[in-house]
Design an enzyme around this catalytic site. Sequence first.
Site, short mmCIF file in Angstrom:
data_model
loop_
_atom_site.label_atom_id
_atom_site.label_comp_id
_atom_site.label_asym_id
_atom_site.label_seq_id
_atom_site.Cartn_x
_atom_site.Cartn_y
_atom_site.Cartn_z
CE LYS A 9 -3.83 -2.38 2.36
NZ LYS A 9 -4.79 -2.33 3.48
CE1 TYR A 49 -9.23 -3.18 0.42
CE2 TYR A 49 -8.42 -1.10 -0.45
CZ TYR A 49 -8.21 -2.27 0.26
OH TYR A 49 -6.98 -2.53 0.81
CG PHE A 57 -13.62 1.22 7.02
CD1 PHE A 57 -13.06 0.68 5.86
CD2 PHE A 57 -14.32 0.37 7.87
CE1 PHE A 57 -13.22 -0.66 5.55
CE2 PHE A 57 -14.48 -0.97 7.56
CZ PHE A 57 -13.92 -1.49 6.40
CB THR A 91 -7.24 -6.57 9.48
OG1 THR A 91 -7.61 -7.69 8.69
CG2 THR A 91 -7.63 -5.29 8.76
CG ASN A 112 -3.58 -2.46 6.98
OD1 ASN A 112 -3.45 -2.08 5.81
ND2 ASN A 112 -4.64 -3.13 7.39
CG HIS A 115 -4.97 -6.22 -0.60
ND1 HIS A 115 -6.19 -6.44 0.00
CD2 HIS A 115 -4.98 -6.94 -1.74
CE1 HIS A 115 -6.90 -7.26 -0.78
NE2 HIS A 115 -6.19 -7.57 -1.84
CD GLU A 126 -8.45 -8.93 -4.17
OE1 GLU A 126 -7.32 -9.40 -3.90
OE2 GLU A 126 -9.32 -8.73 -3.30
P1 RTP Z 1 -6.91 -5.79 2.96
O1 RTP Z 1 -8.22 -6.09 2.24
O2 RTP Z 1 -6.46 -4.37 2.81
O3 RTP Z 1 -5.88 -6.80 2.62
O4 RTP Z 1 -7.12 -5.98 4.52
P2 RTP Z 1 -7.89 -7.16 5.23
O5 RTP Z 1 -8.43 -8.15 4.25
O6 RTP Z 1 -6.98 -7.65 6.31
O7 RTP Z 1 -9.07 -6.36 5.91
P3 RTP Z 1 -10.48 -5.95 5.30
O8 RTP Z 1 -11.53 -6.32 6.27
O9 RTP Z 1 -10.64 -6.42 3.88
O10 RTP Z 1 -10.39 -4.35 5.29
C1 RTP Z 1 -9.76 -3.67 4.24
C2 RTP Z 1 -8.98 -2.51 4.79
O11 RTP Z 1 -9.89 -1.54 5.30
C3 RTP Z 1 -9.34 -0.92 6.43
N1 RTP Z 1 -10.24 -1.08 7.56
N2 RTP Z 1 -10.51 -0.13 8.38
N3 RTP Z 1 -11.53 1.43 10.50
C4 RTP Z 1 -11.89 0.15 10.40
O12 RTP Z 1 -12.65 -0.38 11.17
C5 RTP Z 1 -11.36 -0.61 9.29
N4 RTP Z 1 -11.62 -1.88 9.01
C6 RTP Z 1 -10.91 -2.17 7.91
C7 RTP Z 1 -8.02 -1.56 6.73
O13 RTP Z 1 -6.99 -0.72 6.23
C8 RTP Z 1 -8.08 -2.86 5.96
O14 RTP Z 1 -6.79 -3.28 5.56
MG MG Z 2 -9.59 -7.63 2.58
#
Ligand code: RTP
Ligand code: MG
Length: 137
Positions: A9, A49, A57, A91, A112, A115, A126
Site C-alpha cells: 500500500k 474494495y 471507513f 488486519t 497497514n 493487502h 483482483e
Molecule cells: P486488505 O483487504 O487491505 O488486505 O485488509 P484485510 O483483508 O486484512 O481487511 P479488510 O476487512 O478487507 O479491510 C480492508 C482494509 O480496510 C481498512 N479497515 N478499516 N476502521 C476500520 O474499522 C477498518 N476496518 C478495515 C483496513 O486498512 C483494511 O486493511
Molecule cells: Mg480484505
Amino acid sequence: MERTFVMIKPDGFRRGLVGEILARFEKKGFRLVGLKLLKISQDLAEKHYAEHRDKPFFPGLVAFITSGPVVAMVLEGPNAIAEVRKMMGATHPKDALPGTIRGDYATTIDENVIHGSATPEDAQREIALFFRPEELL
Ligand code: RTP
Ligand code: MG
C-alpha cells in the site's frame, strides 16, 4: 499451486519497505508471476474494495489507497492465499504478531502496509483487475 494478489500500500511504498517485503516472499519460496508500480485510480480503488462500499471507513480507505504509488504483484505457490495472509498478519496491527509484516512494520489499521487476497474468488477477481493475462509470466 495457487495464485494470490498482493499489494504494498502507499504507506509501505512511501516508507521504503518494498525491498523488505519482496524479499520475505522470495525467501519464503513464492514465485513472482506479475509485478508493477502504479497509482490506483478512484475507479479501480472502488472496484478493488467493492465489498466495503457501505462501511463507514470506505471513503477514507479509497482516499488512502489512491494517495500514492502502490506495488501490485501476483505470487504463486502451494496455498499461496492463506500463506501470504499468515505472513501479512492480522488486519489490525495491534493484533498482528511480531514476525508478520503488519506486526513488524505497522501501527494503525488505516495504514497497514499490505493487502493480500482473502479467498480464491477474490484472488481471481483482483488479479484480473490489476493485470492483463500477458503480464503474468
Ligand atoms: P486488505 O483487504 O487491505 O488486505 O485488509 P484485510 O483483508 O486484512 O481487511 P479488510 O476487512 O478487507 O479491510 C480492508 C482494509 O480496510 C481498512 N479497515 N478499516 N476502521 C476500520 O474499522 C477498518 N476496518 C478495515 C483496513 O486498512 C483494511 O486493511
Ligand atoms: Mg480484505
